[in-house]
Design a protein around this motif. Structure first.
Motif, PDB file in Angstrom:
ATOM      1  N   GLY A  86       0.810  -1.021   0.042  1.00 16.67           N
ATOM      2  CA  GLY A  86       0.031  -0.106   0.005  1.00 16.67           C
ATOM      3  C   GLY A  86       0.976   1.293   0.248  1.00 16.67           C
ATOM      4  N   LEU A  87       2.240   1.272  -0.235  1.00 17.20           N
ATOM      5  CA  LEU A  87       3.157   2.448  -0.392  1.00 17.20           C
ATOM      6  C   LEU A  87       3.081   3.199  -1.429  1.00 17.20           C
ATOM      7  CD1 LEU A  87       5.803   1.483   2.046  1.00 17.20           C
ATOM      8  CD2 LEU A  87       3.945   2.744   2.559  1.00 17.20           C
ATOM      9  N   LEU A  88       2.366   2.245  -2.671  1.00 18.14           N
ATOM     10  CA  LEU A  88       2.436   2.826  -3.979  1.00 18.14           C
ATOM     11  C   LEU A  88       1.234   2.511  -4.413  1.00 18.14           C
ATOM     12  CD1 LEU A  88       4.332   4.297  -6.036  1.00 18.14           C
ATOM     13  CD2 LEU A  88       5.039   2.090  -6.803  1.00 18.14           C
ATOM     14  N   ASP A  89       0.228   3.749  -4.806  1.00 18.49           N
ATOM     15  CA  ASP A  89      -1.025   3.324  -5.349  1.00 18.49           C
ATOM     16  C   ASP A  89      -1.442   4.487  -6.183  1.00 18.49           C
ATOM     17  OD1 ASP A  89      -3.802   3.213  -5.724  1.00 18.49           O
ATOM     18  OD2 ASP A  89      -4.127   2.449  -3.779  1.00 18.49           O
ATOM     19  N   ASP A  90      -1.446   4.579  -7.589  1.00 22.89           N
ATOM     20  CA  ASP A  90      -1.900   5.424  -8.478  1.00 22.89           C
ATOM     21  C   ASP A  90      -3.399   6.160  -8.307  1.00 22.89           C
ATOM     22  OD1 ASP A  90       0.548   5.395  -9.718  1.00 22.89           O
ATOM     23  OD2 ASP A  90      -0.263   4.800 -11.775  1.00 22.89           O
ATOM     24  N   ARG A  91      -4.137   5.334  -7.577  1.00 22.01           N
ATOM     25  CA  ARG A  91      -5.680   5.873  -7.645  1.00 22.01           C
ATOM     26  C   ARG A  91      -5.467   6.841  -6.376  1.00 22.01           C
ATOM     27  NH1 ARG A  91     -10.213   4.536  -9.777  1.00 22.01           N
ATOM     28  NH2 ARG A  91      -9.086   2.515 -10.629  1.00 22.01           N
ATOM     29  N   THR A  92      -4.676   6.382  -5.099  1.00 21.63           N
ATOM     30  CA  THR A  92      -4.749   7.163  -4.029  1.00 21.63           C
ATOM     31  C   THR A  92      -3.913   8.523  -4.296  1.00 21.63           C
ATOM     32  OG1 THR A  92      -5.022   5.409  -2.491  1.00 21.63           O
ATOM     33  CG2 THR A  92      -3.984   7.390  -1.681  1.00 21.63           C
ATOM     34  N   PHE A  93      -2.862   8.102  -5.176  1.00 26.05           N
ATOM     35  CA  PHE A  93      -1.881   9.298  -5.532  1.00 26.05           C
ATOM     36  C   PHE A  93      -2.738  10.239  -6.427  1.00 26.05           C
ATOM     37  CE2 PHE A  93       0.396  11.183  -9.256  1.00 26.05           C
ATOM     38  CZ  PHE A  93       1.234  12.155  -8.379  1.00 26.05           C
ATOM     39  N   ALA A  94      -3.444   9.921  -7.620  1.00 26.68           N
ATOM     40  CA  ALA A  94      -4.050  10.887  -8.188  1.00 26.68           C
ATOM     41  C   ALA A  94      -5.402  11.455  -7.480  1.00 26.68           C
ATOM     42  CB  ALA A  94      -4.855  10.225  -9.435  1.00 26.68           C
ATOM     43  N   HIS A  95      -6.039  10.912  -6.646  1.00 23.46           N
ATOM     44  CA  HIS A  95      -6.965  11.697  -5.750  1.00 23.46           C
ATOM     45  C   HIS A  95      -6.341  12.841  -5.127  1.00 23.46           C
ATOM     46  CE1 HIS A  95      -9.973   8.818  -7.091  1.00 23.46           C
ATOM     47  NE2 HIS A  95     -10.958   9.705  -6.090  1.00 23.46           N
ATOM     48  N   GLU A  96      -5.196  12.639  -4.294  1.00 25.79           N
ATOM     49  CA  GLU A  96      -4.776  13.461  -3.470  1.00 25.79           C
ATOM     50  C   GLU A  96      -3.830  14.816  -4.256  1.00 25.79           C
ATOM     51  OE1 GLU A  96      -3.670  15.182   0.398  1.00 25.79           O
ATOM     52  OE2 GLU A  96      -5.017  13.335  -0.410  1.00 25.79           O
ATOM     53  N   TRP A  97      -3.466  14.240  -5.462  1.00 27.34           N
ATOM     54  CA  TRP A  97      -2.875  15.068  -6.412  1.00 27.34           C
ATOM     55  C   TRP A  97      -3.661  16.452  -6.632  1.00 27.34           C
ATOM     56  CZ3 TRP A  97       2.129  16.101  -7.852  1.00 27.34           C
ATOM     57  CH2 TRP A  97       2.300  16.926  -8.878  1.00 27.34           C
ATOM     58  N   VAL A  98      -5.047  15.678  -7.030  1.00 28.29           N
ATOM     59  CA  VAL A  98      -6.104  16.702  -7.540  1.00 28.29           C
ATOM     60  C   VAL A  98      -6.676  17.373  -6.553  1.00 28.29           C
ATOM     61  CG1 VAL A  98      -8.456  16.562  -8.437  1.00 28.29           C
ATOM     62  CG2 VAL A  98      -6.659  15.259  -9.384  1.00 28.29           C
ATOM     63  N   ARG A  99      -6.686  17.046  -5.273  1.00 29.57           N
ATOM     64  CA  ARG A  99      -7.410  17.512  -4.329  1.00 29.57           C
ATOM     65  C   ARG A  99      -6.365  18.595  -3.787  1.00 29.57           C
ATOM     66  NH1 ARG A  99      -7.063  17.865   1.017  1.00 29.57           N
ATOM     67  NH2 ARG A  99      -5.345  16.336   1.553  1.00 29.57           N
ATOM     68  N   GLN A 100      -5.327  18.546  -3.656  1.00 32.50           N
ATOM     69  CA  GLN A 100      -4.372  19.501  -3.034  1.00 32.50           C
ATOM     70  C   GLN A 100      -4.287  20.669  -3.954  1.00 32.50           C
ATOM     71  OE1 GLN A 100      -0.785  18.052  -1.482  1.00 32.50           O
ATOM     72  NE2 GLN A 100      -1.933  16.779   0.331  1.00 32.50           N
ATOM     73  N   ARG A 101      -3.794  20.087  -5.229  1.00 26.85           N
ATOM     74  CA  ARG A 101      -3.345  21.305  -6.421  1.00 26.85           C
ATOM     75  C   ARG A 101      -4.726  21.965  -6.732  1.00 26.85           C
ATOM     76  NH1 ARG A 101       2.182  20.614  -7.563  1.00 26.85           N
ATOM     77  NH2 ARG A 101       1.837  21.384  -9.772  1.00 26.85           N
ATOM     78  N   HIS A 102      -5.836  21.562  -6.689  1.00 24.32           N
ATOM     79  CA  HIS A 102      -7.037  22.332  -6.824  1.00 24.32           C
ATOM     80  C   HIS A 102      -7.377  23.364  -5.978  1.00 24.32           C
ATOM     81  CE1 HIS A 102     -10.648  23.421  -8.631  1.00 24.32           C
ATOM     82  NE2 HIS A 102     -11.453  23.401  -7.572  1.00 24.32           N
ATOM     83  N   ALA A 103      -7.202  22.943  -4.505  1.00 18.95           N
ATOM     84  CA  ALA A 103      -7.378  23.636  -3.560  1.00 18.95           C
ATOM     85  C   ALA A 103      -6.323  24.696  -3.131  1.00 18.95           C
ATOM     86  CB  ALA A 103      -7.900  22.819  -2.222  1.00 18.95           C
ATOM     87  N   ARG A 104      -5.303  24.332  -2.974  1.00 18.24           N
ATOM     88  CA  ARG A 104      -4.050  25.033  -2.664  1.00 18.24           C
ATOM     89  C   ARG A 104      -3.602  26.084  -3.798  1.00 18.24           C
ATOM     90  NH1 ARG A 104      -0.613  20.765   1.160  1.00 18.24           N
ATOM     91  NH2 ARG A 104      -2.622  20.256   2.379  1.00 18.24           N
ATOM     92  N   ARG A 105      -3.364  25.373  -5.138  1.00 19.74           N
ATOM     93  CA  ARG A 105      -2.625  26.072  -6.001  1.00 19.74           C
ATOM     94  C   ARG A 105      -3.919  26.720  -7.062  1.00 19.74           C
ATOM     95  NH1 ARG A 105       3.047  23.311  -7.201  1.00 19.74           N
ATOM     96  NH2 ARG A 105       3.405  22.969  -5.039  1.00 19.74           N
ATOM     97  N   GLY A 106      -5.232  26.349  -6.896  1.00 23.21           N
ATOM     98  CA  GLY A 106      -5.971  27.023  -7.870  1.00 23.21           C
ATOM     99  C   GLY A 106      -6.054  26.671  -9.178  1.00 23.21           C
ATOM    100  N   LYS A 107      -5.608  25.206  -9.552  1.00 16.67           N
ATOM    101  CA  LYS A 107      -5.413  24.893 -10.869  1.00 16.67           C
ATOM    102  C   LYS A 107      -6.634  24.249 -11.417  1.00 16.67           C
ATOM    103  CE  LYS A 107      -0.496  24.230 -11.027  1.00 16.67           C
ATOM    104  NZ  LYS A 107       0.742  23.668 -11.636  1.00 16.67           N
ATOM    105  N   SER A 108      -6.853  24.292 -12.562  1.00 21.84           N
ATOM    106  CA  SER A 108      -8.138  23.861 -13.350  1.00 21.84           C
ATOM    107  C   SER A 108      -8.008  22.335 -13.337  1.00 21.84           C
ATOM    108  CB  SER A 108      -8.433  24.406 -14.582  1.00 21.84           C
ATOM    109  OG  SER A 108      -7.451  24.026 -15.514  1.00 21.84           O
ATOM    110  N   ALA A 109      -9.321  21.706 -13.745  1.00 18.45           N
ATOM    111  CA  ALA A 109      -9.194  20.469 -13.915  1.00 18.45           C
ATOM    112  C   ALA A 109      -8.560  19.810 -15.171  1.00 18.45           C
ATOM    113  CB  ALA A 109     -10.562  19.918 -14.149  1.00 18.45           C
ATOM    114  N   ARG A 110      -8.425  20.826 -16.111  1.00 21.49           N
ATOM    115  CA  ARG A 110      -7.677  20.465 -17.485  1.00 21.49           C
ATOM    116  C   ARG A 110      -6.233  20.410 -17.363  1.00 21.49           C
ATOM    117  NH1 ARG A 110      -5.556  23.268 -21.582  1.00 21.49           N
ATOM    118  NH2 ARG A 110      -5.827  25.308 -20.846  1.00 21.49           N
ATOM    119  N   VAL A 111      -5.661  21.348 -16.508  1.00 28.39           N
ATOM    120  CA  VAL A 111      -4.149  21.383 -16.398  1.00 28.39           C
ATOM    121  C   VAL A 111      -3.860  20.059 -15.236  1.00 28.39           C
ATOM    122  CG1 VAL A 111      -2.471  22.728 -14.717  1.00 28.39           C
ATOM    123  CG2 VAL A 111      -3.833  23.673 -16.490  1.00 28.39           C
ATOM    124  N   LEU A 112      -4.826  19.860 -14.219  1.00 29.78           N
ATOM    125  CA  LEU A 112      -4.748  18.815 -13.352  1.00 29.78           C
ATOM    126  C   LEU A 112      -4.626  17.386 -14.198  1.00 29.78           C
ATOM    127  CD1 LEU A 112      -6.613  19.693 -10.287  1.00 29.78           C
ATOM    128  CD2 LEU A 112      -4.164  19.768 -10.491  1.00 29.78           C
TER     129      LEU A 112
END
Length: 200
Positions: A86-112
């Motif tokens: 469970g230390l490497l999981d693309d699904r978990t990684f992608a969800h966290e990447w979208v959540r953080q970079r959308h909320a904290r950096r204001g990036k659009s869904a297209r860029v993400l």
């Protein structure tokens, strides 16, 4: 238990004991491959170090490890091990990447989506992660980004040219985060008008 069963069990225990002794002494002929374990240990150490810095996709981590000149077969074995615990999981990684970079950096869904694609995340996993963002979220985040940029305006624009210049700056901030042109222009005009009103 019969004498034969007892002898068989004892033979297995003796065999295991010998194997463990050979492992400890480094004389194992085949049951344990010290060289392979040492190679995996080196890859594992580097992989865990990279994961300690931040979460990564499998493709991203594999690329970094191969660039560090580790054997691709050993890398794949280690990545399988890390995925298994469970230390490497693309699904978990992608969800966290979208959540953080959308909320904290204001990036659009297209860029993400483009960022996740660059990291080798599969289309289905990307789509699932991006489902966290609906159109209302997208507009709200774009407005927050635009308002932050508008607050850097310290005085009312003196003429139309200055006003257009400020408008372009706000639109530019939104465009760099991947927001659609029409939405960016509309929000930029609204927040610029609000800022000018606040400064008057």
């Amino acid at each position: 238990m019969s004498v034969h069963q007892t002898e068989t069990q004892q033979e297995k225990l003796d065999q295991l004991r010998r194997a463990l002794e050979e492992y400890a002494s480094g004389d194992t002929p085949g049951l344990f491959d010290h060289e392979a374990e040492a190679a995996k240990a080196a890859v594992r150490k580097r992989a865990l170090g990279l994961l300690d810095q931040r979460a990564r996709s499998r493709h991203e981590l594999r690329t970094r490890l191969i660039d560090a000149e580790f054997d691709p077969r050993v890398v794949d074995d280690v990545l399988d091990d890390l995925a298994g615990v469970g230390l490497l999981d693309d699904r978990t990684f992608a969800h966290e990447w979208v959540r953080q970079r959308h909320a904290r950096r204001g990036k659009s869904a297209r860029v993400l989506d483009m960022e996740l694609k660059d990291k080798g995340v599969e289309p289905g996993i990307r789509a699932d992660a991006l489902d966290q963002i609906d159109s209302a979220d997208e507009e709200s985040t774009a407005r927050t980004v635009a308002e932050k940029k508008a607050r850097t305006i310290r005085k009312v624009p003196g003429d139309r040219a200055e006003s257009d210049k400020q408008l372009r700056r706000i639109v530019g901030v939104l465009a760099r985060r991947g927001y659609p042109q029409g939405m960016s222009l509309r929000i930029a005009r609204e927040v610029l008008d609000e800022r000018v009103t606040a400064l008057q």
